[in-house]
Design a protein around this motif. Structure first.
Motif: not given
Length: 112
Positions: A25-48
């Motif tokens: 559903s749309v909710t599932d796609h939004l949750l997957a996008a939120a998880v992806d963005h959070l993972a990238v944000a954590n990766w950037m924090f870890s790199c910095v």
């Protein structure tokens, strides 16, 4: 035709036509996008915040999403050619495809 077009996304017909994509559903796609963005944000924090001598962490893999079928778009808007041989590709005012016109003969065949 109206009854079939408005079946719920989790119906057996929708699953048969669209495969795994019908379960998302749309909710599932939004949750997957939120998880992806959070993972990238954590990766950037870890790199910095990692030390200069440490190697950079591996970029996170996105959440796997169902792949839409090649003909999914045509199936959603009513399918291919009509009984009269027309393709049903008339343009809608917004620039998209208009749903194909349903003839009285097609309705009579559907409802028996």
């Amino acid at each position: 035709m109206v009854l079939i077009k408005h079946l719920p996304r989790d119906s057996a017909l929708q699953r048969d036509l669209h495969g795994e994509a019908a379960d998302w559903s749309v909710t599932d796609h939004l949750l997957a996008a939120a998880v992806d963005h959070l993972a990238v944000a954590n990766w950037m924090f870890s790199c910095v915040n990692s030390g200069e001598d440490d190697e950079t962490p591996e970029f996170p893999q996105p959440v796997p999403r169902p792949k839409p079928g090649e003909d999914e778009e045509s199936e959603e808007d009513g399918g291919g050619p009509g009984a009269d041989g027309s393709s049903g590709a008339a343009s809608a005012p917004g620039g998209g495809k208009a749903p194909p016109a349903v003839s009285p003969g097609q309705l009579a065949r559907f409802f028996g």
